[in-house]
Design a protein around this motif. Sequence first.
Motif, short mmCIF file in Angstrom:
data_model
loop_
_atom_site.label_atom_id
_atom_site.label_comp_id
_atom_site.label_asym_id
_atom_site.label_seq_id
_atom_site.Cartn_x
_atom_site.Cartn_y
_atom_site.Cartn_z
N SER A 127 48.19 11.25 -5.37
CA SER A 127 47.79 11.32 -7.12
C SER A 127 48.17 10.33 -8.01
N GLN A 128 48.62 10.27 -8.45
CA GLN A 128 49.49 8.71 -9.24
C GLN A 128 50.06 9.67 -10.68
N LYS A 129 50.33 10.68 -10.79
CA LYS A 129 51.48 11.54 -10.90
C LYS A 129 52.68 11.75 -11.39
N LYS A 130 53.44 10.95 -10.39
CA LYS A 130 54.14 11.11 -10.35
C LYS A 130 54.55 9.38 -9.62
N LEU A 131 56.64 9.49 -10.05
CA LEU A 131 56.95 8.25 -9.21
C LEU A 131 57.85 7.87 -8.73
N VAL A 132 58.37 7.90 -7.98
CA VAL A 132 59.72 7.50 -6.95
C VAL A 132 60.20 5.69 -7.21
N TYR A 133 61.30 5.76 -7.40
CA TYR A 133 61.79 4.36 -7.72
C TYR A 133 63.85 4.79 -7.10
N THR A 134 64.33 3.53 -7.08
CA THR A 134 65.13 3.41 -6.23
C THR A 134 66.54 2.67 -7.48
N ALA A 135 67.04 2.93 -7.65
CA ALA A 135 67.94 2.03 -8.40
C ALA A 135 69.41 1.89 -8.33
N ASP A 136 70.31 0.54 -8.71
CA ASP A 136 71.41 0.38 -8.94
C ASP A 136 72.10 -0.26 -9.65
N PHE A 137 73.46 0.13 -10.33
CA PHE A 137 73.96 0.01 -11.66
C PHE A 137 74.72 -0.81 -11.36
N SER A 138 75.42 -0.99 -10.77
CA SER A 138 76.92 -1.64 -10.19
C SER A 138 77.31 -2.62 -9.56
N GLY A 139 75.85 -3.03 -8.76
CA GLY A 139 75.61 -4.28 -7.68
C GLY A 139 76.06 -4.23 -6.36
N ASN A 140 76.68 -2.89 -6.24
CA ASN A 140 77.60 -2.68 -4.39
C ASN A 140 76.16 -2.50 -3.78
N GLU A 141 75.21 -2.80 -4.21
CA GLU A 141 73.65 -2.24 -3.20
C GLU A 141 73.94 -0.99 -3.00
N ILE A 142 74.31 -0.61 -3.70
CA ILE A 142 73.72 1.11 -2.94
C ILE A 142 72.96 1.52 -4.41
N TYR A 143 71.84 2.56 -3.30
CA TYR A 143 70.93 3.40 -4.47
C TYR A 143 70.58 4.35 -5.18
N SER A 144 70.54 5.02 -6.21
CA SER A 144 70.29 5.79 -6.75
C SER A 144 68.76 6.42 -6.43
N LEU A 145 68.66 7.60 -6.19
CA LEU A 145 66.97 7.88 -5.81
C LEU A 145 66.50 8.87 -6.93
N TYR A 146 65.30 8.08 -7.64
CA TYR A 146 64.62 9.10 -9.10
C TYR A 146 63.35 8.98 -8.28
N VAL A 147 62.69 9.72 -8.99
CA VAL A 147 61.51 10.73 -9.06
C VAL A 147 60.81 11.47 -11.16
N LYS A 148 59.70 10.21 -11.48
CA LYS A 148 59.45 10.00 -12.74
C LYS A 148 58.33 11.62 -12.42
N ASP A 149 57.99 12.15 -13.87
CA ASP A 149 56.72 12.58 -13.66
C ASP A 149 56.29 11.24 -14.80
N LEU A 150 54.88 11.64 -14.80
CA LEU A 150 53.85 9.97 -15.56
C LEU A 150 53.42 10.77 -16.76
N GLU A 151 53.64 12.06 -16.15
CA GLU A 151 52.82 12.76 -17.52
C GLU A 151 53.67 12.92 -18.82
N THR A 152 54.42 13.43 -18.23
CA THR A 152 56.06 13.83 -19.47
C THR A 152 56.85 12.39 -19.72
N GLY A 153 56.65 12.07 -18.60
CA GLY A 153 58.52 11.13 -19.07
C GLY A 153 59.68 10.92 -18.15
N GLU A 154 59.14 12.98 -17.92
CA GLU A 154 60.74 13.24 -17.81
C GLU A 154 61.53 12.95 -16.01
#
Length: 320
Positions: A127-154
């Motif tokens: 529907s292009q209303k939600k976004l999934v992405y993974t992010a690593d903030f440490s550099g150890n190549e271990i990622y966390s999973l995030y889902v964002k509501d593109l209508e609210t930004g939350e």
Amino acid sequence: WLRDNERKNEEVLAYLKAENKYTEDMTAHLADLRSKLYDEFIASIQETDYTTPAAKEGKYWYYTRTNKGDSYKVYCRAPYSGENINVNWDGTSESPILSGEEIYLDVNALGKDKPYCSVSSVSTSKSQKKLVYTADFSGNEIYSLYVKDLETGEIIDHDESIECYGRAVWGSDENTIFYVKMDDAQRPYQIFRRVLDGSKEDELIFQQDDDLFWTSVGKSSDDKYLLIETSSSETSEVYYLDLTDENSTLECVAKKRKKVLYEVDHWNGNWIITSNVDETPNMRLMICKVGEDESQWKDVTMMEDGQEVKLFDGGYDRSL
């Protein structure tokens, strides 16, 4: 003794700082050359730029932007209004590439005040209303999973306990995501199905126990099948799950055979296959019906001078 996953061992930190100081001292005479080379590299790059917009589902054009002075990409989209796109960009970072441009993920904002930032698997739902992405903030190549509501930004889904490989894909609906987990050696080997409404615990649907094989997940170009590829440097195996059938189970396209690599995509009820089967030096282009085994693989052919010839036979003359 250098293993310190928490990065808090003072003896280890002191040793690494001493190594860095030694390197700086021993290469100090190269400072001018470093600056010269850096300036030459930057001069050949258009830092404020954008990628070619690509349409999705006839709703939005998607593209990324880079801006001079920023370290990371900016993910953008603009309303789709037909195949004739009108790029009226003045070359500045402030000017939109397409009319109605919106930023749906700014990696620079994610990485602000963080020592490291790597983002992967940026993908919108059907529907292009939600976004999934993974992010690593440490550099150890271990990622966390995030889902964002593109209508609210939350951020509507994030579990800090999930440590995954930087790969996640949507299922057939807005409520399902597949992601990859790693073993203690950081080898991707498990595929999990996650239901966002919390009605079920994350389900393990595939596990590769052979240490030689890494595992990845994706979808066919038409989004009909989930594709799980597990491979070593010279052998591969692909499993598929019909995303249009909630009762479907994981099936194998072709069991692994020593030194046979293959990849598949789906088209009109067929597997389109690239493979070096029969020890060809390059990859062959082959086809078979979904559900048929490897004995039914056939080379894709074309007519040339009145004769049927293989389009890509895996030989030296034509490389796929």
